[in-house]
Write an enzyme that holds these catalytic residues in place. Structure first.
Site, PDB file in Angstrom:
ATOM      1  N   ASN A  65      14.284  14.732 -83.528  1.00 50.60           N
ATOM      2  CA  ASN A  65      14.128  15.131 -84.760  1.00 50.60           C
ATOM      3  C   ASN A  65      13.217  14.284 -85.842  1.00 50.60           C
ATOM      4  O   ASN A  65      14.120  13.282 -86.256  1.00 50.60           O
ATOM      5  CB  ASN A  65      15.357  15.831 -85.453  1.00 50.60           C
ATOM      6  N   TRP A  66      12.166  14.405 -85.546  1.00 52.59           N
ATOM      7  CA  TRP A  66      11.390  13.314 -86.639  1.00 52.59           C
ATOM      8  C   TRP A  66      11.347  13.619 -88.226  1.00 52.59           C
ATOM      9  O   TRP A  66      10.876  12.671 -88.817  1.00 52.59           O
ATOM     10  CB  TRP A  66       9.932  13.483 -86.305  1.00 52.59           C
ATOM     11  N   LYS A  67      12.156  14.504 -88.418  1.00 51.06           N
ATOM     12  CA  LYS A  67      12.185  15.121 -89.893  1.00 51.06           C
ATOM     13  C   LYS A  67      10.551  14.738 -90.701  1.00 51.06           C
ATOM     14  O   LYS A  67       9.913  15.256 -89.900  1.00 51.06           O
ATOM     15  CB  LYS A  67      13.160  13.979 -90.581  1.00 51.06           C
ATOM     16  N   HIS A 105      20.031  22.771 -90.680  1.00 50.43           N
ATOM     17  CA  HIS A 105      20.322  21.413 -90.711  1.00 50.43           C
ATOM     18  C   HIS A 105      21.149  21.141 -92.031  1.00 50.43           C
ATOM     19  O   HIS A 105      20.209  21.659 -93.024  1.00 50.43           O
ATOM     20  CB  HIS A 105      18.970  20.777 -90.432  1.00 50.43           C
ATOM     21  N   GLU A 154      26.997  18.496 -85.962  1.00 54.83           N
ATOM     22  CA  GLU A 154      26.644  17.354 -86.664  1.00 54.83           C
ATOM     23  C   GLU A 154      27.276  17.156 -87.929  1.00 54.83           C
ATOM     24  O   GLU A 154      27.281  17.534 -88.939  1.00 54.83           O
ATOM     25  CB  GLU A 154      25.074  17.505 -87.081  1.00 54.83           C
ATOM     26  N   GLY A 167      22.389   9.660 -90.106  1.00 47.88           N
ATOM     27  CA  GLY A 167      21.814   8.769 -90.967  1.00 47.88           C
ATOM     28  C   GLY A 167      22.690   7.527 -91.135  1.00 47.88           C
ATOM     29  O   GLY A 167      22.138   6.595 -91.967  1.00 47.88           O
ATOM     30  N   SER A 173      23.738   9.762 -86.063  1.00 51.11           N
ATOM     31  CA  SER A 173      23.679   8.125 -85.768  1.00 51.11           C
ATOM     32  C   SER A 173      23.838   7.831 -84.460  1.00 51.11           C
ATOM     33  O   SER A 173      24.747   6.666 -83.895  1.00 51.11           O
ATOM     34  CB  SER A 173      24.604   7.551 -86.665  1.00 51.11           C
TER      35      SER A 173
HETATM   36  C1  PEP Z   1      19.925  14.614 -87.657  1.00 52.57           C
HETATM   37  O1  PEP Z   1      19.283  14.498 -88.718  1.00 52.57           O
HETATM   38  O2  PEP Z   1      19.965  15.632 -87.054  1.00 52.57           O
HETATM   39  C2  PEP Z   1      20.354  13.078 -86.958  1.00 52.57           C
HETATM   40  C3  PEP Z   1      21.373  13.387 -85.914  1.00 52.57           C
HETATM   41  O3  PEP Z   1      19.820  12.215 -87.588  1.00 52.57           O
HETATM   42  P1  PEP Z   1      20.374  10.532 -87.052  1.00 52.57           P
HETATM   43  O4  PEP Z   1      20.290  10.562 -85.722  1.00 52.57           O
HETATM   44  O5  PEP Z   1      19.349   9.693 -87.692  1.00 52.57           O
HETATM   45  O6  PEP Z   1      21.820  10.523 -87.498  1.00 52.57           O
END
Ligand code: PEP
Length: 259
Positions: free
Chosen positions: A9-11, A95, A168, A174, A213
């Protein structure tokens, strides 16, 4: 054996420049894939561009969002059929960043989930609790609420067949802090049991991802766990070299355990 699904996921990150600089690395990922599929989720505007480089590979496209309308006067929106048109396979919904910054509630997310299924794409439903909710031991309740909103709207548990549920914990996204593996196991088992109570048969056709993370240094915690079928990865997916190291580590682990 289910293939692992790693979603990148590049957001709200990336540019033509970024993609052009990294395209060789992106294409290279395919050379390492035996037990995993990779799905890239760049911002909408780059989906089509990336698609031309990943044809005939085990890399697919994920959209980060979709509208609940199929066409009409909905300025600024993108429909499922448009995403299908450009080769998208999965769509992330629910999300926490969309719940938080765009006020998306469980009813809207449920509508998206059902519509995506009806139109032949695969939803990646993100669920998880905040730090506060965790503190008050509300994780199970929160996750089941999110599942229930979909069940209520569709009135048919089979709607979950061939879909992806990404657990999640919001506080882990993050933050550099991963969830405790036993807690991840418990919540996934809890959700599995809940869905199984309606229909045992479909549970094997639901993928469970963990997200929050994940990186090279902590991925070992999650490998060897048969109840996890993949990962949703944010930050690390933007550093393509690190992402490849991560993918290679996952592949190596799956190879030694499953072959
Ligand atoms: C996410 O935004 O779904 C995510 C898992 O981000 P990160 O890996 O940066 O925690």
């Amino acid at each position: 054996m289910k293939k692992f699904l790693i979603t990148a996921n590049w957001k709200l990150n990336g540019s033509y420049n970024f993609i052009n600089k990294n395209i060789d690395l992106i294409k290279k990922i395919n050379d390492y894939l035996h037990f995993c599929h990779i799905s890239l989720a760049p911002p909408y505007v780059y989906l089509n561009y990336i698609n031309q480089f990943i044809k005939n590979t085990s890399i697919s496209l994920t959209a980060q969002n979709v509208d609940i309308h199929l066409k009409g006067s909905f300025t600024g929106e993108t429909s499922i059929n448009m995403l299908k048109d450009i080769g998208v396979k999965y769509i992330i919904i629910g999300h926490s960043e969309r719940r938080l910054y765009h006020n998306e509630n469980i009813n809207l997310i449920a509508k998206k989930f059902i519509l995506i299924k009806e139109h032949g794409l695969i939803p990646i439903l993100c669920i998880g609790e905040t730090k506060e909710q965790k503190k008050y031991k509300l994780t199970e309740k929160i996750c089941i609420n999110q599942i229930n909103s979909i069940l209520k709207l569709s009135n048919n548990v089979n709607i979950f067949e061939n879909t992806i549920i990404a657990y999640e914990p919001i506080w882990a996204i993050g933050s550099g802090k991963i969830a405790n593996i036993d807690e991840v196991k418990n919540i996934i088992f809890f959700i599995r049991k809940y869905i199984s109570s309606f229909n045992k048969k479909i549970i094997e056709n639901i993928y469970f991802q963990y997200g929050g993370s994940v990186d090279y240094s902590n991925i070992d915690n999650f490998l060897n766990k048969t109840y996890i079928n993949g990962f949703l990865i944010g930050k690390v997916s933007l550093k393509l070299k690190n992402f490849i190291f991560l993918v290679k580590k996952i592949e190596k682990n799956l190879n030694s355990n499953w072959s």
